[in-house]
Design an enzyme around this catalytic site. Structure first.
Site, PDB file in Angstrom:
ATOM      1  N   LEU A 174       0.937  -1.346   0.057  1.00  0.00           N
ATOM      2  CA  LEU A 174      -0.091   0.094  -0.079  1.00  0.00           C
ATOM      3  C   LEU A 174       0.848   1.395  -0.023  1.00  0.00           C
ATOM      4  O   LEU A 174       1.921   1.398   0.766  1.00  0.00           O
ATOM      5  CB  LEU A 174      -1.016   0.004   1.301  1.00  0.00           C
ATOM      6  CG  LEU A 174      -1.762   1.123   1.455  1.00  0.00           C
ATOM      7  CD1 LEU A 174      -3.252   0.801   1.893  1.00  0.00           C
ATOM      8  CD2 LEU A 174      -1.236   2.257   2.330  1.00  0.00           C
ATOM      9  N   LEU A 175       0.594   2.256  -1.000  1.00  0.00           N
ATOM     10  CA  LEU A 175       1.060   3.565  -0.764  1.00  0.00           C
ATOM     11  C   LEU A 175       0.067   4.460  -0.227  1.00  0.00           C
ATOM     12  O   LEU A 175      -1.132   4.487  -0.359  1.00  0.00           O
ATOM     13  CB  LEU A 175       1.402   3.898  -2.306  1.00  0.00           C
ATOM     14  CG  LEU A 175       1.718   5.291  -2.838  1.00  0.00           C
ATOM     15  CD1 LEU A 175       2.561   5.194  -3.985  1.00  0.00           C
ATOM     16  CD2 LEU A 175       0.637   6.277  -2.865  1.00  0.00           C
ATOM     17  N   ASN A 176       0.663   5.196   0.658  1.00  0.00           N
ATOM     18  CA  ASN A 176      -0.413   6.573   0.914  1.00  0.00           C
ATOM     19  C   ASN A 176       0.404   7.791   0.544  1.00  0.00           C
ATOM     20  O   ASN A 176       1.222   8.045  -0.304  1.00  0.00           O
ATOM     21  CB  ASN A 176      -1.074   6.345   2.129  1.00  0.00           C
ATOM     22  CG  ASN A 176      -0.677   6.091   3.533  1.00  0.00           C
ATOM     23  OD1 ASN A 176       0.268   5.166   3.513  1.00  0.00           O
ATOM     24  ND2 ASN A 176      -0.438   6.827   4.338  1.00  0.00           N
ATOM     25  N   ASP A 177       0.312   8.764   1.711  1.00  0.00           N
ATOM     26  CA  ASP A 177       1.091  10.286   1.520  1.00  0.00           C
ATOM     27  C   ASP A 177       2.238  10.320   0.675  1.00  0.00           C
ATOM     28  O   ASP A 177       3.231   9.476   1.065  1.00  0.00           O
ATOM     29  CB  ASP A 177       1.064  10.841   2.899  1.00  0.00           C
ATOM     30  CG  ASP A 177       0.030  10.630   3.726  1.00  0.00           C
ATOM     31  OD1 ASP A 177      -1.115   9.860   3.434  1.00  0.00           O
ATOM     32  OD2 ASP A 177       0.052  10.838   4.893  1.00  0.00           O
ATOM     33  N   GLN A 213       4.639   7.301   1.804  1.00  0.00           N
ATOM     34  CA  GLN A 213       4.432   6.204   2.699  1.00  0.00           C
ATOM     35  C   GLN A 213       4.000   5.161   1.950  1.00  0.00           C
ATOM     36  O   GLN A 213       3.462   4.836   1.264  1.00  0.00           O
ATOM     37  CB  GLN A 213       2.952   6.942   3.432  1.00  0.00           C
ATOM     38  CG  GLN A 213       3.306   7.958   4.474  1.00  0.00           C
ATOM     39  CD  GLN A 213       3.959   7.441   5.568  1.00  0.00           C
ATOM     40  OE1 GLN A 213       3.453   7.076   6.715  1.00  0.00           O
ATOM     41  NE2 GLN A 213       5.327   7.815   5.755  1.00  0.00           N
ATOM     42  N   SER A 228       4.328  10.388   7.768  1.00  0.00           N
ATOM     43  CA  SER A 228       4.645  11.481   6.924  1.00  0.00           C
ATOM     44  C   SER A 228       5.381  12.578   7.458  1.00  0.00           C
ATOM     45  O   SER A 228       5.516  13.070   8.620  1.00  0.00           O
ATOM     46  CB  SER A 228       3.333  11.868   6.521  1.00  0.00           C
ATOM     47  OG  SER A 228       2.610  10.943   5.846  1.00  0.00           O
ATOM     48  N   ARG A 282       1.117  15.107  14.484  1.00  0.00           N
ATOM     49  CA  ARG A 282       2.026  14.590  13.186  1.00  0.00           C
ATOM     50  C   ARG A 282       2.268  15.138  12.188  1.00  0.00           C
ATOM     51  O   ARG A 282       1.567  16.286  11.889  1.00  0.00           O
ATOM     52  CB  ARG A 282       1.884  13.015  12.998  1.00  0.00           C
ATOM     53  CG  ARG A 282       0.224  12.768  12.547  1.00  0.00           C
ATOM     54  CD  ARG A 282       0.191  11.642  11.965  1.00  0.00           C
ATOM     55  NE  ARG A 282      -1.581  11.333  11.748  1.00  0.00           N
ATOM     56  CZ  ARG A 282      -2.319  10.908  12.546  1.00  0.00           C
ATOM     57  NH1 ARG A 282      -2.134  10.568  14.158  1.00  0.00           N
ATOM     58  NH2 ARG A 282      -3.617  10.797  12.298  1.00  0.00           N
ATOM     59  N   ASP A 283       3.106  14.787  11.180  1.00  0.00           N
ATOM     60  CA  ASP A 283       3.146  15.220   9.785  1.00  0.00           C
ATOM     61  C   ASP A 283       3.929  16.592   9.855  1.00  0.00           C
ATOM     62  O   ASP A 283       3.444  17.534   9.248  1.00  0.00           O
ATOM     63  CB  ASP A 283       1.852  15.285   9.105  1.00  0.00           C
ATOM     64  CG  ASP A 283       1.093  14.050   9.086  1.00  0.00           C
ATOM     65  OD1 ASP A 283       1.717  13.098   9.329  1.00  0.00           O
ATOM     66  OD2 ASP A 283      -0.120  13.933   9.130  1.00  0.00           O
ATOM     67  N   GLU A 330      -4.555  16.537   9.226  1.00  0.00           N
ATOM     68  CA  GLU A 330      -3.440  15.790   8.772  1.00  0.00           C
ATOM     69  C   GLU A 330      -2.789  16.569   7.820  1.00  0.00           C
ATOM     70  O   GLU A 330      -3.404  17.578   7.133  1.00  0.00           O
ATOM     71  CB  GLU A 330      -3.661  14.633   8.354  1.00  0.00           C
ATOM     72  CG  GLU A 330      -4.438  13.602   9.708  1.00  0.00           C
ATOM     73  CD  GLU A 330      -4.636  12.181   9.149  1.00  0.00           C
ATOM     74  OE1 GLU A 330      -4.226  11.388   9.814  1.00  0.00           O
ATOM     75  OE2 GLU A 330      -5.355  11.854   8.120  1.00  0.00           O
TER      76      GLU A 330
HETATM   77  C1  FRU Z   1      -2.546  10.637   6.619  1.00  0.00           C
HETATM   78  C2  FRU Z   1      -1.726  10.002   7.445  1.00  0.00           C
HETATM   79  C3  FRU Z   1      -0.760  11.013   8.381  1.00  0.00           C
HETATM   80  C4  FRU Z   1       0.146   9.817   8.757  1.00  0.00           C
HETATM   81  C5  FRU Z   1       0.114   8.835   7.563  1.00  0.00           C
HETATM   82  C6  FRU Z   1       0.678   7.505   8.076  1.00  0.00           C
HETATM   83  O1  FRU Z   1      -3.014   9.725   5.507  1.00  0.00           O
HETATM   84  O2  FRU Z   1      -2.675   9.384   8.225  1.00  0.00           O
HETATM   85  O3  FRU Z   1      -1.433  11.636   8.994  1.00  0.00           O
HETATM   86  O4  FRU Z   1       1.422  10.529   9.022  1.00  0.00           O
HETATM   87  O5  FRU Z   1      -1.009   8.980   7.179  1.00  0.00           O
HETATM   88  O6  FRU Z   1       0.807   6.696   7.219  1.00  0.00           O
END
Ligand code: FRU
Length: 489
Positions: free
Chosen positions: A44-47, A63, A107, A167-168, A223
């Protein structure tokens, strides 16, 4: 398939090569793999993270959970590019391997400082009772791409009044000072942005919250903040969790948008701004991040996904991708998002077309999956003008301008495979009142991005079609002149 906690927190370093090979084979067997969007090799890819320009190249991290299509223990994965179009795979940048990031390298952002790229991220940890603690950490990348994590976090406590959802980090420099924005949840379950300042990137002072007027229906957690100044104005970007849908707005599970206003004076942190606006009017879009490149352009890239949704590709062991990069401009108090001009490098053959439509449909010959389409609807005397694409025996994706109700409407109800219970349904709309309609559409194997009237609005959607659903049809219930170009990729 349900993933146990144990399975989600297995690291790629702990599985056998054979096991990983099996996951790769599963992904290889997947239809729907993208041709020119960034996607995960597996898992899985996210941010987007650490989007930056350093030592003559663009860098993008993201991510990543390597072992499957779920939110497990996260890594930073690294790609680099000379033109933001073709990307080189640079492999894992950071693994969850210290006490401060044992349950995920979450992130954050990156900033070139002298000969190094400073990377700021949230170390996610859980104790034996599964209580979360977040640390804000720094890692430093040198010219050769070697990355070293600092031994200690630069922010290791959460100030009073905020929960562990903290975070972030987005770090930037303004007037010879560094600022770090963080997304936060207050103890009264309200989302907010807090910020710190520093002269030297090593000692940081807690400054408090950015004071905005966005407090009604603004969600419980904000976020992935970002902030930049452009054309004398300021843009604060946030991805709030927990907003309620209001009419056509905020229909996705979580939103992602911006507050446009006057430059922030970080001494007081007051922000005078307009209403919250969503970046994208479509379906999957979240946690975007920006950078300013050497040409002075503000470039945005987003996660072409959302938290907490399933994906049609889950059963093939991967999910989600990145959006195309967009250039951000602010003109007459409006934010525009334009497709990156370098995407022209993908164009191969070119087909021009023009015709008058009179209460009819016209089909454009097409068997391609990956293309760019520009189409202008002029001299509109109709209540509806629009386009259908990825049309096949049973499938169609419809985008049109409803002049009577002054709306743009995107309908993917018959677009092919859909995920179950997609929040807010499979139709999206937004207000629109212009004499002419100009669309710039980018189709990849499993996505579409529709830029409207020079980036005034954007609608994005993942699409999971049959391989023979490729027809393009223009339609109207009145009269309209249609002119356009189709570039095959
Ligand atoms: C947003 C988030 C961020 C966090 C990251 C974890 O999609 O929830 O707040 O740092 O993804 O993968």
């Amino acid at each position: 398939m349900e993933w146990s906690r144990e399975e989600r927190y297995r690291k790629i370093e702990d599985i056998t090569e054979e096991e990983y090979e099996n996951i790769k084979q599963k992904v290889k067997s997947s239809p729907y793999r993208q041709k020119y969007h960034i996607q995960p090799n597996t898992g899985l890819l996210n941010d987007p993270n650490g989007f930056s320009y350093f030592k003559g190249k663009y860098h993008l991290f993201h991510q990543w959970f390597p072992l499957g299509p779920v939110h497990g223990v996260k890594y930073w994965y690294h790609l680099s590019s000379a033109d933001l179009v073709l990307w080189e795979d640079e492999g894992i940048a950071m693994a969850p391997d210290t006490v401060y990031d044992s349950h995920g390298v979450f992130s954050g952002s990156a900033l070139p400082v002298k000969d190094y790229l400073y990377m700021f991220y949230t170390g996610n940890t859980r104790d034996n009772n599964w209580i979360r603690n977040s640390y804000q950490c720094i890692a430093i990348m040198d010219e050769k791409g070697n990355i070293t994590k600092n031994d200690f976090p630069f922010i290791d406590t959460i100030p009073e009044g905020y929960t562990e959802n903290f975070r972030d980090p987005k770090v930037f420099k303004k007037n010879e000072k560094y600022y770090c924005l963080l997304g936060a949840e207050k103890e009264n379950s309200k989302g907010t942005i807090v910020y710190y300042s520093s002269e030297n990137l090593s000692s940081w002072k807690f400054e408090g919250e950015l004071k905005t007027k966005f407090c009604k229906n603004s969600g419980f957690m904000w976020e992935c903040p970002d902030y930049f100044e452009i054309n004398g104005e300021a843009v604060l970007m946030i991805s709030p969790q927990g907003m309620r849908a209001e009419g056509d707005l905020y229909k996705n599970v979580f939103q992602s948008g911006y507050l446009l206003g006057k430059k922030i004076n970080f001494k007081e942190g007051n922000f005078e701004h307009e209403e919250f606006e969503e970046f994208d009017r479509g379906f999957e879009f979240y946690a975007p991040q920006t950078m300013e490149d050497p040409k002075g352009r503000r470039i945005l890239i987003g996660w072409f996904g959302l938290p907490g949704i399933e994906s049609v590709t889950d059963k093939y062991g991967w999910s989600h991708c990145m959006t195309l990069p967009r250039i951000i401009e602010v003109k007459n108090g409006r934010l525009f998002q334009k497709p990156l001009p370098e995407l022209k490098n993908l164009r191969k053959s070119e087909k021009k077309f023009e015709f008058n439509l009179n209460n009819e449909k016209i089909k454009l010959d097409n068997s391609r999956r990956n293309y760019e389409l520009k189409v202008n609807y002029k001299k509109i005397r109709a209540e509806k003008v629009g386009i259908k694409f990825r049309v096949g025996k049973k499938e169609e994706t419809v985008f049109y301008y409803d002049l009577k109700n002054e709306k743009l409407i995107f309908n993917r109800e018959k677009s092919g495979k859909l995920v179950k219970n997609f929040e807010g349904g499979n139709i999206r709309k937004c207000s629109f009142n212009k004499k002419e309609l100009e669309l710039n559409i980018f189709l990849d194997e499993s996505s579409v991005e529709i830029f409207v009237n020079d980036g005034l609005e954007v609608f994005s959607s993942r699409l999971f079609n049959e391989s023979d659903s490729n027809d393009i049809i223009f339609f109207t219930d009145g009269e309209v002149r249609v002119e356009g170009v189709l570039w095959e990729f």
